[in-house]
Scaffold this motif. Structure first.
Motif, PDB file in Angstrom:
ATOM      1  N   ASN A  76     -14.295 -11.870  31.778  1.00 26.51           N
ATOM      2  CA  ASN A  76     -13.770 -12.612  30.921  1.00 26.51           C
ATOM      3  C   ASN A  76     -14.911 -13.062  30.163  1.00 26.51           C
ATOM      4  O   ASN A  76     -16.117 -12.670  30.106  1.00 26.51           O
ATOM      5  CB  ASN A  76     -13.128 -13.862  31.449  1.00 26.51           C
ATOM      6  N   ASP A  78     -16.504 -15.710  29.440  1.00 28.34           N
ATOM      7  CA  ASP A  78     -17.675 -16.926  29.822  1.00 28.34           C
ATOM      8  C   ASP A  78     -18.691 -15.880  30.777  1.00 28.34           C
ATOM      9  O   ASP A  78     -19.532 -16.301  30.881  1.00 28.34           O
ATOM     10  CB  ASP A  78     -16.916 -17.689  30.764  1.00 28.34           C
ATOM     11  N   GLU A  79     -18.036 -14.990  31.585  1.00 29.58           N
ATOM     12  CA  GLU A  79     -18.824 -14.201  32.271  1.00 29.58           C
ATOM     13  C   GLU A  79     -19.821 -13.328  31.458  1.00 29.58           C
ATOM     14  O   GLU A  79     -21.000 -12.992  31.745  1.00 29.58           O
ATOM     15  CB  GLU A  79     -18.115 -13.391  33.321  1.00 29.58           C
ATOM     16  N   ARG A  82     -22.677 -15.312  29.947  1.00 27.72           N
ATOM     17  CA  ARG A  82     -23.601 -15.643  31.159  1.00 27.72           C
ATOM     18  C   ARG A  82     -24.488 -14.332  31.279  1.00 27.72           C
ATOM     19  O   ARG A  82     -25.729 -14.496  31.138  1.00 27.72           O
ATOM     20  CB  ARG A  82     -22.803 -15.884  32.795  1.00 27.72           C
ATOM     21  N   GLU A 113     -10.841 -11.264  25.122  1.00 31.79           N
ATOM     22  CA  GLU A 113     -12.051 -11.926  25.857  1.00 31.79           C
ATOM     23  C   GLU A 113     -13.174 -11.468  25.079  1.00 31.79           C
ATOM     24  O   GLU A 113     -14.172 -12.126  24.986  1.00 31.79           O
ATOM     25  CB  GLU A 113     -11.887 -11.823  27.153  1.00 31.79           C
ATOM     26  N   ALA A 117     -16.211 -13.701  23.268  1.00 32.99           N
ATOM     27  CA  ALA A 117     -17.783 -13.627  23.602  1.00 32.99           C
ATOM     28  C   ALA A 117     -18.413 -13.374  22.403  1.00 32.99           C
ATOM     29  O   ALA A 117     -19.657 -13.966  22.135  1.00 32.99           O
ATOM     30  CB  ALA A 117     -17.820 -12.666  24.683  1.00 32.99           C
TER      31      ALA A 117
END
Lengths: 259, 66
Positions: A76, A78-79, A82, A113, A117
């Motif tokens: 996703n 968020d990953e 990160r 997604e 990002a």
């Protein structure tokens, strides 16, 4: 005038991007990279294996190449964000290929997604290249959100099946203002050449080079194919016709025209 | 204390800073990136971080990828 790829504020000499996965060894990969001289080289980020002393891949990438980490493993936005931040902290610049995949069978990207990002990372100053399914609306949104280029897939990752998405990629190449870089599935130099002939700005190749019997020679073949395809595009391809059109004059035949 | 290091639990029986952990694992500081409880910690700050029970640590590096 030299034909350079303007991308992320840089003028890049080579329109071939090479991924570093699956090579039989780092020294062989290094030779392939030295021969092909790709403009950009991709890497991935993973947990270190605490049980063994792995070699550092970065020592085998020529300094002339821009290094771009991917966010593979992200499921996703968020990953992906990160992983991108970790990659930047790794001190190799701020180029990031966004790869968000939830589909483990075909490894097809999650465009929504991915877009999220792109929005976050572009604002943070990353040079963002999203790997995506070739959808025109989404590609426009990616660019509006700050993507430096879009990377539509030719066919599923590692499939070596070529540009199965040709019709859609062609539309992107015509309509998207940012560079269109075909990523994934290119199995042969002719696939890469095809992308360049249709007006794509560049291609990213990994598996087809890395698992060739001779990766170094295959890297050279891809480099030449990309150059040839680009030259053909710039020269202006003749249009295809349904009938025949003689190449030789239709007059002065050695025959008696009166009979 | 129990740490979660790269997804695996690890029992530590002495006070340990982040840089001591990296040294104990024989990792080359220049090749890795360290995340402590989801925050990236730069190399200069490793000595300042004393690890606590239940801390989560991720240590990553670049590998081949497309």
């Amino acid at each position: 005038m030299e034909d350079l790829l303007a991308l992320g504020g840089r003028s890049i000499k080579s329109r071939l991007l090479i991924g570093t996965g699956k090579f039989p060894s780092y020294p062989l990969m290094q030779k392939a990279l030295e021969v092909a001289q790709p403009g950009i080289v991709t890497v991935a980020l993973r947990r270190v294996d605490l049980g063994s002393q792995a070699d550092n891949i970065l020592e085998y990438v020529p300094k002339s190449c821009i290094l771009m980490s991917n966010t593979s493993g992200a499921r996703n936005a968020d990953e992906a964000v990160r992983i991108a931040r970790l990659a930047k902290a790794g001190g190799q610049g701020n180029w990031i290929k966004i790869e968000v995949i939830q589909d483990n069978k075909y490894l097809l990207p999650d465009n929504l997604e991915t877009l999220k990002a792109v929005e976050i990372l572009a604002k943070e100053g990353f040079i963002v290249l999203p790997y995506m399914s070739p959808d025109l609306s989404m590609a426009k949104r990616m660019v509006d959100a700050g993507a430096a280029a879009v990377m539509p897939l030719g066919s599923p990752i590692g499939s070596n099946r070529g540009v199965k998405t040709r019709e859609l990629v062609e539309i992107l190449a015509r309509e998207i203002k940012a560079p269109v870089i075909v990523d994934a599935g290119l199995g042969s130099p002719s696939d890469a050449c095809e992308c360049m002939e249709m007006g794509c700005a560049a291609v990213l190749v990994n598996t087809a080079i890395a698992i060739a019997r001779d990766p170094v020679t295959m890297a050279r073949a891809f480099k030449e194919a990309v150059s040839a395809g680009r030259a053909a595009y710039l020269a202006g391809l003749a249009s295809a016709g349904s009938g025949a059109s003689a190449s030789s004059p239709l007059t002065g035949f050695l025959r008696d025209e009166t009979r | 204390m129990i740490l979660t290091l790269n997804g695996k639990q690890e029992s530590i029986d002495r006070p340990l800073s982040l840089d001591a952990l990296v040294a104990a694992k024989e990792l080359c500081p220049d090749k890795i990136v360290v995340e402590h409880n989801f925050s990236i910690v730069s190399k200069e700050d490793w000595p300042k971080i004393m690890l606590k029970d239940q801390d989560m640590i991720e240590i990553v590096s670049f590998v081949g990828g497309g």
